[in-house]
Scaffold this active site. Structure first.
Site, PDB file in Angstrom:
ATOM      1  N   ARG A 117      36.593  20.753 -82.275  1.00  0.00           N
ATOM      2  CA  ARG A 117      35.733  21.915 -82.562  1.00  0.00           C
ATOM      3  C   ARG A 117      34.771  22.236 -81.421  1.00  0.00           C
ATOM      4  O   ARG A 117      33.759  22.910 -81.622  1.00  0.00           O
ATOM      5  CB  ARG A 117      34.958  21.729 -83.870  1.00  0.00           C
ATOM      6  CG  ARG A 117      35.851  21.604 -85.097  1.00  0.00           C
ATOM      7  CD  ARG A 117      35.045  21.700 -86.379  1.00  0.00           C
ATOM      8  NE  ARG A 117      35.914  21.646 -87.546  1.00  0.00           N
ATOM      9  CZ  ARG A 117      36.187  20.551 -88.228  1.00  0.00           C
ATOM     10  NH1 ARG A 117      35.664  19.387 -87.845  1.00  0.00           N
ATOM     11  NH2 ARG A 117      36.977  20.590 -89.276  1.00  0.00           N
ATOM     12  N   LYS A 139      34.251  33.671 -71.876  1.00  0.00           N
ATOM     13  CA  LYS A 139      35.465  34.166 -72.525  1.00  0.00           C
ATOM     14  C   LYS A 139      36.631  33.246 -72.181  1.00  0.00           C
ATOM     15  O   LYS A 139      36.895  32.983 -71.014  1.00  0.00           O
ATOM     16  CB  LYS A 139      35.802  35.588 -72.053  1.00  0.00           C
ATOM     17  CG  LYS A 139      35.042  36.687 -72.759  1.00  0.00           C
ATOM     18  CD  LYS A 139      35.606  38.043 -72.341  1.00  0.00           C
ATOM     19  CE  LYS A 139      34.942  39.173 -73.055  1.00  0.00           C
ATOM     20  NZ  LYS A 139      35.516  40.483 -72.664  1.00  0.00           N
ATOM     21  N   GLU A 181      38.342  43.243 -59.223  1.00  0.00           N
ATOM     22  CA  GLU A 181      37.186  42.991 -60.086  1.00  0.00           C
ATOM     23  C   GLU A 181      35.871  43.241 -59.345  1.00  0.00           C
ATOM     24  O   GLU A 181      34.903  43.721 -59.930  1.00  0.00           O
ATOM     25  CB  GLU A 181      37.220  41.554 -60.619  1.00  0.00           C
ATOM     26  CG  GLU A 181      38.341  41.278 -61.612  1.00  0.00           C
ATOM     27  CD  GLU A 181      38.101  41.898 -62.990  1.00  0.00           C
ATOM     28  OE1 GLU A 181      37.024  42.499 -63.214  1.00  0.00           O
ATOM     29  OE2 GLU A 181      38.987  41.775 -63.844  1.00  0.00           O
ATOM     30  N   LYS A 217      27.153  40.128 -63.896  1.00  0.00           N
ATOM     31  CA  LYS A 217      27.768  39.618 -65.122  1.00  0.00           C
ATOM     32  C   LYS A 217      26.783  38.759 -65.907  1.00  0.00           C
ATOM     33  O   LYS A 217      26.736  38.827 -67.146  1.00  0.00           O
ATOM     34  CB  LYS A 217      29.026  38.814 -64.805  1.00  0.00           C
ATOM     35  CG  LYS A 217      29.800  38.431 -66.061  1.00  0.00           C
ATOM     36  CD  LYS A 217      31.224  38.046 -65.792  1.00  0.00           C
ATOM     37  CE  LYS A 217      32.009  37.907 -67.095  1.00  0.00           C
ATOM     38  NZ  LYS A 217      33.426  37.563 -66.874  1.00  0.00           N
ATOM     39  N   GLU A 227      30.051  40.475 -76.899  1.00  0.00           N
ATOM     40  CA  GLU A 227      30.638  41.789 -76.653  1.00  0.00           C
ATOM     41  C   GLU A 227      30.519  42.728 -77.852  1.00  0.00           C
ATOM     42  O   GLU A 227      31.478  43.349 -78.292  1.00  0.00           O
ATOM     43  CB  GLU A 227      32.108  41.666 -76.229  1.00  0.00           C
ATOM     44  CG  GLU A 227      32.634  42.890 -75.489  1.00  0.00           C
ATOM     45  CD  GLU A 227      34.032  42.714 -74.930  1.00  0.00           C
ATOM     46  OE1 GLU A 227      34.901  43.502 -75.284  1.00  0.00           O
ATOM     47  OE2 GLU A 227      34.221  41.779 -74.136  1.00  0.00           O
ATOM     48  N   ARG A 231      28.299  44.376 -73.053  1.00  0.00           N
ATOM     49  CA  ARG A 231      29.288  43.555 -72.344  1.00  0.00           C
ATOM     50  C   ARG A 231      30.635  44.267 -72.209  1.00  0.00           C
ATOM     51  O   ARG A 231      31.405  43.975 -71.299  1.00  0.00           O
ATOM     52  CB  ARG A 231      29.482  42.205 -73.052  1.00  0.00           C
ATOM     53  CG  ARG A 231      30.426  41.294 -72.279  1.00  0.00           C
ATOM     54  CD  ARG A 231      30.390  39.852 -72.729  1.00  0.00           C
ATOM     55  NE  ARG A 231      31.299  39.044 -71.923  1.00  0.00           N
ATOM     56  CZ  ARG A 231      31.354  37.722 -71.938  1.00  0.00           C
ATOM     57  NH1 ARG A 231      30.549  37.029 -72.716  1.00  0.00           N
ATOM     58  NH2 ARG A 231      32.219  37.080 -71.170  1.00  0.00           N
ATOM     59  N   ASN A 235      34.718  45.766 -69.074  1.00  0.00           N
ATOM     60  CA  ASN A 235      36.141  46.052 -69.271  1.00  0.00           C
ATOM     61  C   ASN A 235      36.574  47.352 -68.607  1.00  0.00           C
ATOM     62  O   ASN A 235      37.676  47.844 -68.886  1.00  0.00           O
ATOM     63  CB  ASN A 235      36.455  46.113 -70.771  1.00  0.00           C
ATOM     64  CG  ASN A 235      36.273  44.776 -71.461  1.00  0.00           C
ATOM     65  OD1 ASN A 235      36.618  43.740 -70.915  1.00  0.00           O
ATOM     66  ND2 ASN A 235      35.697  44.799 -72.649  1.00  0.00           N
ATOM     67  N   HIS A 238      40.179  47.996 -67.711  1.00  0.00           N
ATOM     68  CA  HIS A 238      40.977  46.937 -68.321  1.00  0.00           C
ATOM     69  C   HIS A 238      41.873  47.420 -69.464  1.00  0.00           C
ATOM     70  O   HIS A 238      42.905  46.806 -69.724  1.00  0.00           O
ATOM     71  CB  HIS A 238      40.075  45.808 -68.820  1.00  0.00           C
ATOM     72  CG  HIS A 238      39.553  44.928 -67.737  1.00  0.00           C
ATOM     73  ND1 HIS A 238      38.790  45.407 -66.685  1.00  0.00           N
ATOM     74  CD2 HIS A 238      39.688  43.591 -67.511  1.00  0.00           C
ATOM     75  CE1 HIS A 238      38.479  44.401 -65.883  1.00  0.00           C
ATOM     76  NE2 HIS A 238      39.005  43.299 -66.362  1.00  0.00           N
ATOM     77  N   HIS A 242      45.421  46.227 -68.851  1.00  0.00           N
ATOM     78  CA  HIS A 242      46.132  45.272 -69.698  1.00  0.00           C
ATOM     79  C   HIS A 242      47.442  45.861 -70.207  1.00  0.00           C
ATOM     80  O   HIS A 242      48.443  45.139 -70.353  1.00  0.00           O
ATOM     81  CB  HIS A 242      45.255  44.855 -70.874  1.00  0.00           C
ATOM     82  CG  HIS A 242      44.159  43.913 -70.506  1.00  0.00           C
ATOM     83  ND1 HIS A 242      43.116  43.599 -71.359  1.00  0.00           N
ATOM     84  CD2 HIS A 242      43.930  43.198 -69.371  1.00  0.00           C
ATOM     85  CE1 HIS A 242      42.311  42.737 -70.769  1.00  0.00           C
ATOM     86  NE2 HIS A 242      42.782  42.484 -69.560  1.00  0.00           N
ATOM     87  N   HIS A 255      46.678  40.979 -62.197  1.00  0.00           N
ATOM     88  CA  HIS A 255      45.566  41.482 -63.002  1.00  0.00           C
ATOM     89  C   HIS A 255      44.679  42.439 -62.214  1.00  0.00           C
ATOM     90  O   HIS A 255      44.347  43.537 -62.687  1.00  0.00           O
ATOM     91  CB  HIS A 255      44.733  40.313 -63.525  1.00  0.00           C
ATOM     92  CG  HIS A 255      43.542  40.736 -64.328  1.00  0.00           C
ATOM     93  ND1 HIS A 255      43.648  41.309 -65.572  1.00  0.00           N
ATOM     94  CD2 HIS A 255      42.211  40.701 -64.048  1.00  0.00           C
ATOM     95  CE1 HIS A 255      42.440  41.600 -66.036  1.00  0.00           C
ATOM     96  NE2 HIS A 255      41.560  41.230 -65.130  1.00  0.00           N
TER      97      HIS A 255
END
Length: 346
Positions: A117, A139, A181, A217, A227, A231, A235, A238, A242, A255
């Site tokens: 956990r 993330k 990025e 960031k 997010e 936040r 993206n 993205h 994606h 990417h």
């Protein structure tokens, strides 16, 4: 040494830090055992030295090495990592060290998040993309057949160790990939950075560039870790990106390349809607080309829009697109599902 902090966890930036991973990890990993996770490309360059350094700092180190590439970024690989840690008997006091690029960090972080956990992990990013973006902010995720990064968790690294010297071993392709990025950060939050990238060579101010991206960031994550709001600005490019990666089965187009194409696509949409300042798309495309990145994809806009249906930023009513007013000034623009095709002209 430059130092930043996200949610109380340090990010260290200095040339040569790859040689001090063991000593630096002692401040956060108090247990006896470490699972060192890396890929087949990175480990053969840095793995043995980092493992020895960790052992010299008193840790019992178990290495998990997987085949390099996005194709390894699956639930089965993470389950294998977790079972590996269980077999070795890691406790909640022990930890993980992620040595590699974004794929390594995403998977090692996810494994650390779900094992017992949640145990601590240290990020040692070795690509530009990972140093400026994916290693920071917590993330972690893997891809599913339905889309990229759809299975994951928020799990902050206890420490991020960034050594700009390791970028010297990157190919031009992978350096360019990270620049996608970097350019994104200029687009969403810093016209000053964007102009500097236009007027100078990124490699000539690499330390400052990494620091500014990480600092942007850091500020965004501190305000919105999970997010729910700001936040999502990270993206930019993205959603389309994606979708493009998915259409290529996460192969062929990297990417950073996909994000670059996505930034051009959504900026052109913004200009067509009268939202984004005229000429913005051309500036972004020119900067991408300067750093060897693509600005168009061979798939049709209709195919890319269709592939967006699996995007994790999709809500029950549509998609929250990140758009620009101008370079350095971004905002979130929710678009209803029935309107998405129309804004892309398909």
């Amino acid at each position: 040494m430059k130092k930043l902090s996200v949610k109380g966890n340090d990010i260290l930036i200095e040339k040569g830090l790859i040689n001090s991973v063991g000593a630096l990890s002692k401040s956060v990993l108090k247990g006896r055992m470490i699972t060192l996770i890396s890929d087949s490309n990175v480990y053969k360059i840095y793995g043995d030295d980092v493992k020895t350094d960790l052992e010299n700092s008193g840790y019992e180190v178990y290495t998990y090495i997987f085949p390099a590439g996005e194709s390894s970024k699956t639930t089965s690989t993470v389950v294998d990592m977790v079972e590996f840690m269980a077999e070795k008997g890691l406790t909640r006091e022990d930890g993980v060290v992620a040595l590699g690029g974004g794929v390594v960090g995403d998977m090692a972080g996810f494994a650390a998040a779900v094992y017992l956990r949640g145990i601590k992990f240290v990020q040692v990013p070795t690509t530009l993309l990972a140093q400026v973006d994916s290693s920071v902010g917590g993330k972690t995720a893997v891809d599913l057949p339905q889309g990229k990064n759809l299975c994951g968790a928020f799990h902050q690294p206890s420490l991020v160790i960034i050594d700009p010297n390791v970028l010297d071993t990157l190919s031009e392709h992978y350096f360019a990939d990270g620049m996608g990025e970097v350019i994104k950060y200029g687009c969403i939050k810093s016209e000053t950075l964007f102009k500097r990238l236009e007027n100078e060579n990124a490699k000539d101010f690499i330390d400052d560039m990494i620091f500014e991206c990480v600092d942007i960031k850091r500020a965004v994550v501190e305000n919105d870790e999970k997010e729910h709001g700001e936040r999502a600005l990270l993206n930019f490019g993205h959603t389309c990106g994606h979708a493009i990666e998915k259409l290529w089965n996460f192969e062929t187009v990297s990417h950073g390349e996909a994000v670059g194409i996505g930034m051009v696509m959504i900026s052109q949409v913004g200009e067509n809607m009268g939202i984004t300042a005229k000429g913005t798309t051309e500036r972004i495309a020119s900067l991408l080309e300067k750093y060897g990145l693509k600005t168009v994809d061979t798939h049709t806009d209709a195919e890319i829009v269709s592939a967006m249906n699996a995007d994790k930023k999709r809500t029950g009513t549509g998609i929250k697109f990140v758009m620009l007013n101008s370079i350095g000034d971004s905002f979130i623009n929710p678009v209803k599902t029935e309107d998405i095709a129309g804004i892309f002209g398909v």
